[in-house]
Design an enzyme around this catalytic site. Structure first.
Site, PDB file in Angstrom:
ATOM      1  N   ASP A  24      24.757  67.035  31.289  1.00 48.60           N
ATOM      2  CA  ASP A  24      24.025  65.968  31.999  1.00 48.60           C
ATOM      3  C   ASP A  24      24.687  64.582  31.969  1.00 48.60           C
ATOM      4  O   ASP A  24      23.993  63.565  31.809  1.00 48.60           O
ATOM      5  CB  ASP A  24      22.590  65.859  31.449  1.00 48.60           C
ATOM      6  N   LYS A 130      19.982  72.433  36.457  1.00 44.82           N
ATOM      7  CA  LYS A 130      18.867  72.900  35.629  1.00 44.82           C
ATOM      8  C   LYS A 130      17.656  72.003  35.828  1.00 44.82           C
ATOM      9  O   LYS A 130      17.795  70.780  35.915  1.00 44.82           O
ATOM     10  CB  LYS A 130      19.287  72.934  34.153  1.00 44.82           C
ATOM     11  N   CYS A 163      18.592  67.095  25.658  1.00 44.19           N
ATOM     12  CA  CYS A 163      19.196  68.222  26.387  1.00 44.19           C
ATOM     13  C   CYS A 163      20.322  68.908  25.624  1.00 44.19           C
ATOM     14  O   CYS A 163      20.496  70.124  25.743  1.00 44.19           O
ATOM     15  CB  CYS A 163      19.650  67.747  27.760  1.00 44.19           C
TER      16      CYS A 163
HETATM   17  N1  TIU Z   1      19.578  65.172  29.641  1.00 47.67           N
HETATM   18  C1  TIU Z   1      18.572  64.766  28.869  1.00 47.67           C
HETATM   19  O1  TIU Z   1      18.714  64.604  27.686  1.00 47.67           O
HETATM   20  N2  TIU Z   1      17.354  64.478  29.503  1.00 47.67           N
HETATM   21  C2  TIU Z   1      16.438  63.594  29.039  1.00 47.67           C
HETATM   22  O2  TIU Z   1      15.376  63.413  29.594  1.00 47.67           O
HETATM   23  N3  TIU Z   1      16.795  62.905  27.918  1.00 47.67           N
HETATM   24  C3  TIU Z   1      16.116  61.908  27.304  1.00 47.67           C
HETATM   25  O3  TIU Z   1      16.580  61.492  26.240  1.00 47.67           O
HETATM   26  N4  TIU Z   1      15.045  61.406  27.857  1.00 47.67           N
END
Ligand code: TIU
Length: 225
Positions: A24, A130, A163
């Site tokens: 991500d 995802k 994530c």
């Molecule tokens: N990619 C990921 O970690 N999504 C989140 O929503 N992370 C947060 O720390 N909010």
């Protein structure tokens, strides 16, 4: 085969059966105006992971290793956004699907949903879209790993405790050896970052191992051909 420094103990990885998974590293998390900022966070906290990710990515590409990128996001119709994610984030205003400076937030196909320039995928590197925090949930990641005979994952990206951690937990239950690359992961919260990494290696490596980008680069460069 490549010897590599890791916690809780050093070991060896088989580069032909090891994939780099970059979680991500999207504009919506790393740049102002995206989802991370909408949740009330200081997105500059995440930029420290970019350079270490670049170093590992460069070394992995030089070795022709499998590199997989993930992106968190949803359909433009938002049919796949569940109730909790849509409007139950407590005091935080809902953000997914709203128009921001990089397009609709966390919506597939929008500028903000895509991966930052510095780590942009090249041809042949799978990109896994995802809807959740984990990279295995509702994706074909496991099919890709099985098809390539992968047993070990070098995991990096954002955020460490959300994530990245969820993916490592999912992967550990599926039998993969996960090695988190500490400085190539980042969180909006320094204490969560540190604790999340400690949780991986506790109890003899309950979820896997932890290393750093310099150790990965050294291991890949020193590996036998
Ligand atoms: N990619 C990921 O970690 N999504 C989140 O929503 N992370 C947060 O720390 N909010």
């Amino acid at each position: 085969m490549a010897p590599i420094h890791m916690k809780p103990r050093d070991g060896t990885i088989d580069l032909e059966r090891t994939a780099v998974v970059i979680i991500d590293m999207q504009r919506d998390f790393l740049l102002p105006g995206g989802f991370g900022e909408k949740l009330g966070n200081d997105v500059s906290k995440l930029t420290r992971a970019i350079q270490p990710c670049q170093k590992v990515l460069e070394a992995a590409r030089a070795r022709n290793m499998l590199v997989i990128h993930t992106r968190e996001g949803h359909r433009p119709s938002m049919a796949d956004v569940h109730v909790w994610k849509k409007d139950k984030h407590g005091t935080v205003p809902p953000a997914i699907g709203e128009m921001g400076p990089m397009g609709r937030i966390l919506i597939r196909g929008e500028e903000g949903h895509d991966i930052i320039e510095e780590l942009y995928p090249i041809t042949g590197e799978p990109v896994v879209d995802k809807p959740g925090k984990g990279s295995f949930y509702a994706t074909d990641l496991e099919a890709i790993l099985q098809a390539q005979n992968i047993t070990t994952l070098l995991v990096m990206g954002v955020t460490t405790e959300v994530c990245v951690h969820t993916t490592i937990r999912e992967a550990n239950d599926r039998g993969y050896h996960c090695i988190a690359v500490s400085d190539a992961c980042a969180s909006f919260f320094d204490d969560f970052h540190k604790t999340a990494l400690r949780m991986i290696t506790a109890q003899g490596g309950i979820f896997g191992s932890v290393t750093d980008s310099a150790s990965v680069v050294a291991a890949l460069q020193a590996a036998d051909d």
